[in-house]
Write a protein that holds these residues in place. Structure first.
Motif, PDB file in Angstrom:
ATOM      1  N   LEU A 187      14.409  13.444  42.001  1.00 40.75           N
ATOM      2  CA  LEU A 187      13.181  13.032  41.306  1.00 40.75           C
ATOM      3  C   LEU A 187      13.462  12.373  40.051  1.00 40.75           C
ATOM      4  CD1 LEU A 187      10.903  16.266  41.582  1.00 40.75           C
ATOM      5  CD2 LEU A 187      10.793  14.317  42.785  1.00 40.75           C
ATOM      6  N   GLU A 206       6.957  20.506  40.674  1.00 37.43           N
ATOM      7  CA  GLU A 206       6.509  19.273  41.589  1.00 37.43           C
ATOM      8  C   GLU A 206       6.698  19.455  43.021  1.00 37.43           C
ATOM      9  OE1 GLU A 206       5.073  15.758  42.786  1.00 37.43           O
ATOM     10  OE2 GLU A 206       4.712  16.644  40.886  1.00 37.43           O
ATOM     11  N   LEU A 207       7.847  20.123  43.145  1.00 37.08           N
ATOM     12  CA  LEU A 207       8.468  20.458  44.776  1.00 37.08           C
ATOM     13  C   LEU A 207       7.553  21.427  45.346  1.00 37.08           C
ATOM     14  CD1 LEU A 207      12.226  20.325  44.247  1.00 37.08           C
ATOM     15  CD2 LEU A 207      10.800  18.535  45.419  1.00 37.08           C
ATOM     16  N   LYS A 262       4.313  21.734  44.538  1.00 34.66           N
ATOM     17  CA  LYS A 262       3.009  21.133  44.541  1.00 34.66           C
ATOM     18  C   LYS A 262       2.858  20.208  46.045  1.00 34.66           C
ATOM     19  CE  LYS A 262      -0.169  18.231  42.069  1.00 34.66           C
ATOM     20  NZ  LYS A 262      -0.613  17.504  40.701  1.00 34.66           N
ATOM     21  N   SER A 263       4.088  19.480  46.086  1.00 35.64           N
ATOM     22  CA  SER A 263       4.182  18.523  47.054  1.00 35.64           C
ATOM     23  C   SER A 263       4.357  19.126  48.328  1.00 35.64           C
ATOM     24  CB  SER A 263       5.345  17.441  46.694  1.00 35.64           C
ATOM     25  OG  SER A 263       6.588  17.888  46.888  1.00 35.64           O
ATOM     26  N   LYS A 299       7.617  19.906  49.483  1.00 33.28           N
ATOM     27  CA  LYS A 299       8.670  19.888  49.806  1.00 33.28           C
ATOM     28  C   LYS A 299       9.703  21.188  49.872  1.00 33.28           C
ATOM     29  CE  LYS A 299      12.466  17.302  50.456  1.00 33.28           C
ATOM     30  NZ  LYS A 299      12.707  16.697  51.831  1.00 33.28           N
TER      31      LYS A 299
END
Length: 272
Positions: free
Chosen positions: A76, A251-252, A254-255, A257
């Motif tokens: 990221l 973020e991971l 949320k995505s 991943k």
């Protein structure tokens, strides 16, 4: 004479280069995020036999859940992750001596370690269990009375064993544990009968025995140790680096991943 001068100049140049590199990695109390972001390189220290978190496969490549997670986090930011195998019992020393930037390999968060390092947000739950051959009939920690226990040197399990003797230590033979640098050798001794039980992380036990197709031959017993959580270990001064890792975790999640990496290694989402 020319050859001697050339050799001298070469050695001088090499010494200068090593001095510059060494100074660039000297011990410091300054937050290292700006250096890492500038160099686009971060060094993760790990025990390269800790399946499935970070370990060497048959081709000699370092793979695992934490390996994939660390790469996803720093992807990221456009930063390359180098993985450095270390002596796990010396992990905090390696961190503070600037040999590595992070401890990231099924590193359990606890009060004693919080005195030495700064932790990231937690990302996975874990617990300490005793693994034994079913024929040994170990169904409770108390069944280890007078029996030989193995543990990993420097592990959170061994720390709990020493700090909370009434749970397990007071029962085992000589009130001590045979210590191993890694769990592979410990499992070999367990299988051969050199030890009767092995204190180990549940995630390691489940993965190792399942992939060895020997899970049915063993008992995995929980005790009264408190449940644990895995987190990344940083130097106390690296608050910005911790912030960046925590933002990446969010973020991971949320995505999707983070869940994807977990399912690849565990068949389910075991992250927090």
């Amino acid at each position: 004479m020319k050859k001697k001068n050339y050799l001298l100049l070469t050695l001088l140049a090499l010494f200068t280069f090593l001095l510059i590199v060494g100074c660039g990695r000297k011990k410091t109390d300054t937050d290292q995020w700006s250096r890492i972001a500038s160099e686009k390189r971060v060094i993760v220290g790990l025990d390269d036999s800790f399946v499935p978190m970070g370990f060497q496969n048959k081709a000699g490549e370092i793979i695992g859940f934490d390996v994939d997670l660390a790469r996803a986090v720093f992807d990221l930011y456009g930063i390359k992750v180098d993985f450095q195998p270390i002596d796990w019992s010396m992990k905090e020393n390696e961190l503070h001596n600037q040999t590595i930037d992070l401890i990231w390999n099924g590193y359990s968060k606890n009060a004693e370690r919080e005195e030495k390092v700064l932790f990231s947000d937690e990302y996975m739950k874990n617990e300490q269990v005793v693994v034994s051959l079913k024929k040994n009939r170990i169904n409770h920690f108390t069944d280890m009375k007078g029996k030989i226990l193995g543990a990993q040197n420097g592990s959170s399990g061994y720390n709990s064993f020493e700090k909370q003797p009434k749970i397990l230590k007071d029962f085992v033979k000589d009130k001590t544990a045979i210590l191993y640098d890694g769990f592979n050798e410990a499992f070999m001794d367990l299988k051969s009968g050199r030890i009767d039980g092995l204190l180990i992380d549940r995630v390691y036990a489940n993965y190792y025995l399942s992939h060895e197709a020997t899970l049915a031959d063993y008992s995995i017993v929980s005790g009264d140790y408190e449940s644990e959580a895995f987190a990344v270990g940083l130097r106390k001064s690296d608050k910005k680096l911790a912030e960046k890792i925590n933002l990446a975790f969010k973020e991971l999640r949320k995505s999707g991943k983070l869940s994807e990496i977990s399912k690849e290694w565990f068949g389910e989402d075991v992250t927090k």
